[in-house]
Design an enzyme around this catalytic site. Structure first.
Site, PDB file in Angstrom:
ATOM      1  N   LYS A 185       4.274 -15.831   6.970  1.00 33.88           N
ATOM      2  CA  LYS A 185       2.895 -15.810   7.470  1.00 33.88           C
ATOM      3  C   LYS A 185       2.008 -16.793   6.708  1.00 33.88           C
ATOM      4  CE  LYS A 185       3.053 -11.473   6.567  1.00 33.88           C
ATOM      5  NZ  LYS A 185       2.798 -10.030   6.374  1.00 33.88           N
ATOM      6  N   THR A 217      -9.286  -7.130   6.224  1.00 38.31           N
ATOM      7  CA  THR A 217      -7.908  -7.616   6.103  1.00 38.31           C
ATOM      8  C   THR A 217      -6.970  -6.568   5.530  1.00 38.31           C
ATOM      9  OG1 THR A 217      -8.456  -8.544   3.927  1.00 38.31           O
ATOM     10  CG2 THR A 217      -8.628 -10.017   5.834  1.00 38.31           C
ATOM     11  N   GLY A 219      -4.365  -3.922   5.340  1.00 38.06           N
ATOM     12  CA  GLY A 219      -3.313  -3.428   6.215  1.00 38.06           C
ATOM     13  C   GLY A 219      -2.869  -4.365   7.304  1.00 38.06           C
ATOM     14  N   THR A 220      -3.311  -5.622   7.260  1.00 41.08           N
ATOM     15  CA  THR A 220      -2.926  -6.542   8.335  1.00 41.08           C
ATOM     16  C   THR A 220      -1.424  -6.829   8.333  1.00 41.08           C
ATOM     17  OG1 THR A 220      -3.621  -8.369   6.898  1.00 41.08           O
ATOM     18  CG2 THR A 220      -5.185  -7.643   8.582  1.00 41.08           C
ATOM     19  N   GLY A 221      -0.828  -6.934   7.145  1.00 40.05           N
ATOM     20  CA  GLY A 221       0.611  -7.180   7.090  1.00 40.05           C
ATOM     21  C   GLY A 221       1.413  -6.007   7.619  1.00 40.05           C
ATOM     22  N   CYS A 222       1.004  -4.794   7.248  1.00 36.00           N
ATOM     23  CA  CYS A 222       1.665  -3.591   7.757  1.00 36.00           C
ATOM     24  C   CYS A 222       1.557  -3.537   9.278  1.00 36.00           C
ATOM     25  CB  CYS A 222       1.020  -2.335   7.165  1.00 36.00           C
ATOM     26  SG  CYS A 222       0.945  -2.262   5.369  1.00 36.00           S
TER      27      CYS A 222
END
Length: 288
Positions: A185, A217, A219-222
């Protein structure tokens, strides 16, 4: 043993989430469950840790005993089953080793989406350094997809990730380490345009979008990894699952509720409040 194959139904999109709990509700298993549900799947979980956190930071972590994590997996897989498994916060080396054995014993053939969570958005370390090598050796090989951000990709591969070429090199290294695919990412890479690089054994694909100026932003990866997991669980191709999850996440960021004093959560529930907008999105991938 996983549930019998004849019980599977693509409309169910069963995802087993193996991750830590976020008391603030914006990341971790809470974000995962919200995302899977919003995108029409069924979420089950094996909780790896209780984190004491909010939008300002992480104030404590209480780890789940590894045997209890495995027991949760076995309970779910022997009854409900899973069409995909998503891993997030893994805690320590012992848990990584326990999970590797559990995947072989209980979940052979179920695609795994590995989000190599190493730090919270606030910068707090969530994975001890002695567990990183275990992730390299035991989580990456055989993963259907690994979804590191740029700093995580650098730690895992030793490659500098300061632009698209660095993302491509890191993704290639992750494939060489045994992953079926890698999504490196670009949110941590400077620039007005965010590029996510998807590399598979058959080629590369680039997903681009403008950077959104926001503090939402957390928790965006989760969220992104869980969206991909439910897309795969519902029968989408990997490329379409990534596209679906990115589109859902962008909308969730744009509609963020503005909660908290730090890095706030996104709006995971936007699809329920805007059924027409979600129908347009889901229709692009024939999910309705």
């Amino acid at each position: 043993m996983a549930a019998e194959e004849d019980k599977q139904d693509p409309s169910h999109g069963r995802v087993l989430i193996i991750a830590g709990s976020d008391s603030g509700g914006g990341a971790g298993v809470q974000a995962d469950i919200k995302t899977v549900t919003a995108l029409g799947g069924y979420a089950a979980s094996a909780i790896t840790a209780l984190t004491i956190q909010n939008t300002m930071g992480v104030f404590g972590v209480v780890a789940t005993p590894p045997k209890a994590v495995r027991a949760q997996m076995e309970a779910v897989l022997s009854d409900i089953g899973a069409d995909a498994i998503k891993t997030g916060m893994l805690g320590d080396k012992q848990l990584v080793e326990t999970l590797a054995e559990a995947f072989e014993d209980l979940a052979a053939g179920i695609p795994r989406i590995v989000d190599p969570v190493m730090a919270a958005t606030s910068g707090d370390l969530l994975l001890p350094r002695d567990a990183v090598d275990a992730v390299r050796r035991l989580m990456i090989p055989g993963a259907a997809l690994v979804t590191p951000n740029a700093p995580e990709a650098e730690i895992l591969t030793g490659k500098s990730v300061d632009g698209v070429n660095g993302q491509r090199r890191a993704a290639e290294k992750l494939l060489g380490m045994g992953a079926d695919a890698a999504l490196v990412k670009g949110g941590h890479v400077p620039g007005d345009l965010i590029v996510d690089v998807l590399a598979t054994q058959s080629g590369e694909h680039f997903f681009e979008g403008p950077r959104i100026a926001t503090m939402a932003t957390h928790g965006t990866g989760c969220t992104l990894a869980s969206g991909i997991a439910v897309g795969l669980a519902r029968g989408l191709s990997l490329q379409d699952a990534v596209a679906l999850s990115r589109a859902y996440l962008v909308e969730a960021i744009l509609r963020a509720p503005g909660l908290g004093k730090g890095h706030g959560p996104v709006d995971h529930g936007w699809a329920a409040r805007d059924p027409e907008g979600f129908a347009r999105l889901a229709g692009q991938f024939q999910l309705l």
